[in-house]
Write a protein that holds these residues in place. Structure first.
Motif, short mmCIF file in Angstrom:
data_model
loop_
_atom_site.label_atom_id
_atom_site.label_comp_id
_atom_site.label_asym_id
_atom_site.label_seq_id
_atom_site.Cartn_x
_atom_site.Cartn_y
_atom_site.Cartn_z
N GLY A 33 30.60 39.05 30.58
CA GLY A 33 30.15 38.97 31.97
C GLY A 33 29.94 37.55 32.47
N ALA A 34 29.32 36.71 31.66
CA ALA A 34 29.01 35.34 32.09
C ALA A 34 30.31 34.55 32.28
N ALA A 35 31.26 34.72 31.34
CA ALA A 35 32.52 33.99 31.43
C ALA A 35 33.33 34.46 32.64
N VAL A 36 33.29 35.75 32.90
CA VAL A 36 34.03 36.28 34.05
C VAL A 36 33.41 35.75 35.35
N ALA A 37 32.07 35.76 35.41
CA ALA A 37 31.38 35.31 36.63
C ALA A 37 31.64 33.84 36.92
N SER A 38 31.89 33.05 35.87
CA SER A 38 32.09 31.62 36.10
C SER A 38 33.57 31.23 36.14
N TRP A 39 34.45 32.22 36.29
CA TRP A 39 35.90 31.93 36.38
C TRP A 39 36.16 30.98 37.54
N GLY A 41 39.19 30.16 38.69
CA GLY A 41 40.42 30.47 39.42
C GLY A 41 41.55 29.50 39.14
N LYS A 42 41.43 28.70 38.08
CA LYS A 42 42.47 27.70 37.79
C LYS A 42 43.37 28.08 36.62
N SER A 43 42.91 28.95 35.76
CA SER A 43 43.76 29.41 34.65
C SER A 43 43.54 30.91 34.49
N PRO A 44 44.48 31.61 33.82
CA PRO A 44 44.33 33.07 33.71
C PRO A 44 43.01 33.44 33.02
N LEU A 45 42.44 34.55 33.43
CA LEU A 45 41.16 34.99 32.86
C LEU A 45 41.24 35.19 31.35
N LEU A 131 49.46 45.96 23.14
CA LEU A 131 48.80 45.00 24.03
C LEU A 131 48.73 45.51 25.47
N ARG A 132 49.81 46.16 25.90
CA ARG A 132 49.82 46.69 27.27
C ARG A 132 48.63 47.61 27.50
N ILE A 133 48.32 48.43 26.50
CA ILE A 133 47.21 49.38 26.65
C ILE A 133 45.88 48.63 26.76
N PHE A 134 45.68 47.68 25.88
CA PHE A 134 44.40 46.96 25.87
C PHE A 134 44.27 46.00 27.06
N LEU A 135 45.34 45.29 27.36
CA LEU A 135 45.26 44.36 28.49
C LEU A 135 45.21 45.11 29.82
N GLY A 136 45.80 46.30 29.85
CA GLY A 136 45.70 47.13 31.04
C GLY A 136 44.25 47.55 31.28
N ALA A 137 43.58 47.94 30.21
CA ALA A 137 42.16 48.34 30.33
C ALA A 137 41.30 47.14 30.74
N LEU A 142 38.43 44.15 35.14
CA LEU A 142 38.27 42.90 35.89
C LEU A 142 38.40 43.11 37.40
N GLN A 143 39.26 44.07 37.77
CA GLN A 143 39.52 44.27 39.20
C GLN A 143 38.24 44.57 39.99
N ALA A 144 37.28 45.18 39.32
CA ALA A 144 36.02 45.50 40.00
C ALA A 144 35.12 44.27 40.10
N GLU A 145 35.44 43.24 39.32
CA GLU A 145 34.53 42.08 39.22
C GLU A 145 35.06 40.82 39.91
N VAL A 146 36.39 40.71 39.97
CA VAL A 146 36.98 39.43 40.38
C VAL A 146 37.87 39.60 41.60
N ASP A 147 37.82 38.64 42.49
CA ASP A 147 38.70 38.64 43.65
C ASP A 147 39.88 37.69 43.37
N PHE A 148 41.08 38.25 43.32
CA PHE A 148 42.24 37.43 42.97
C PHE A 148 42.86 36.75 44.20
N ALA A 149 42.27 36.96 45.37
CA ALA A 149 42.89 36.49 46.62
C ALA A 149 43.17 34.99 46.61
N ARG A 150 42.32 34.22 45.95
CA ARG A 150 42.49 32.77 45.99
C ARG A 150 43.49 32.27 44.94
N TRP A 151 44.01 33.14 44.12
CA TRP A 151 44.89 32.72 43.01
C TRP A 151 46.21 32.15 43.53
#
Ligand SMILES: [Zn+2]
Ligand SMILES: [Zn+2]
Length: 266
Positions: A33-39, A41-45, A131-137, A142-151
């Protein structure tokens, strides 16, 4: 034994439908949670806030995936069974394998037992489905936590892969789709997501099926991207994973014209 030729995706339709049904309990892929909150937006999560994955559960799912693939690909059955037997048994090696796979570290194979006997393409093919299964999950959480609009970049904000497909929505906005983690993100229309080229004379597209599909091409890097135009489509908002598989003949057409599939490349 190595793969003699690439596996043609439509052959695996039934297999993909079964893979899609593999459900992961929420606790198997957790967010930091802390790492996600401090993303920033400069490199992939995936780099700054990687998922916390239960390594034992990962191995169990890997075995399940290998069995499914083996059942649908008789020519690979032996290789896949062999790979399943070489999955690491100890928790430390399992965690090492998961970490290396997530980080796209070429040393991932060294966490397998008797890894010298494993053909790299079989290893890569088999684990890409896990990997597709785990990275998909991970991406869905993440979609509920992060706004990708600025990417706004040509690579996936979650895992860093290049897009495999895209769509134009009903207002003409373009969204790129990641075939590895399933994320969609906004991207400008007049630019190549693979090389960043914005010169209009080097960009173009071909129309297929009365404009329902278009394939964007770039004469700068020879990359191409299949796209669904929702303004011309009469079917409901699509699942782009299936759209990609459904439109393999379009790949064949543009590959024959000398363009190159650059999806998944980082
Ligand atoms: Zn991705
Ligand atoms: Zn390009």
């Amino acid at each position: 034994m190595a793969l003699k030729e690439p596996v043609f995706p439509p052959r695996l339709l039934d297999c993909y439908r079964k893979l899609e049904k593999i459900e992961l309990p929420a606790a198997v892929v957790a967010l930091d949670g802390a790492a996600v909150a401090s993303w920033d937006g400069k490199s992939p999560l995936l780099e700054s806030a990687p998922p916390l994955i239960d390594p034992d559960r990962f191995i169990a799912v890997a075995q399940q995936v290998f069995d499914l693939l083996a059942a649908h690909l008789p020519e690979m059955e032996k290789d896949l069974q062999c790979l399943g037997k070489k999955l690491p048994a100890g928790t430390a090696a399992r965690a090492g394998l998961v970490h290396a796979l997530i980080s796209r570290d070429a040393r991932a194979v060294t966490f397998m037992q008797d890894y010298g006997e494993i053909a790299p393409d079989v290893f890569g093919f088999a684990f890409s489905h896990v990997l597709r299964i785990f990275l998909g999950a991970y991406a869905r959480r993440l979609q509920a936590e992060v706004d990708f609009a600025r990417w706004g970049r040509g690579s996936c904000p979650v895992c860093g892969s290049k897009p495999i497909f895209s769509r134009l929505d009903r207002t003409g906005r373009r969204f790129l789709y990641c075939g590895l983690c399933g994320t969609e993100w906004r991207f400008v229309r007049a630019a190549c997501p693979f090389c960043g080229n914005t010169a209009p004379e080097k960009l173009g597209f071909y129309l297929f099926e009365k404009g329902v599909y278009r394939v964007y091409v770039c004469n700068g890097c020879r990359g191409y991207l299949k796209t669904l135009d929702e303004r011309a489509a009469d079917h409901a908002v699509p699942n782009l994973f299936w759209e990609d598989i459904k439109t393999v003949p379009l790949d064949m057409t543009v590959l024959r014209l000398g363009f190159v599939n650059k999806s998944f490349a980082i």
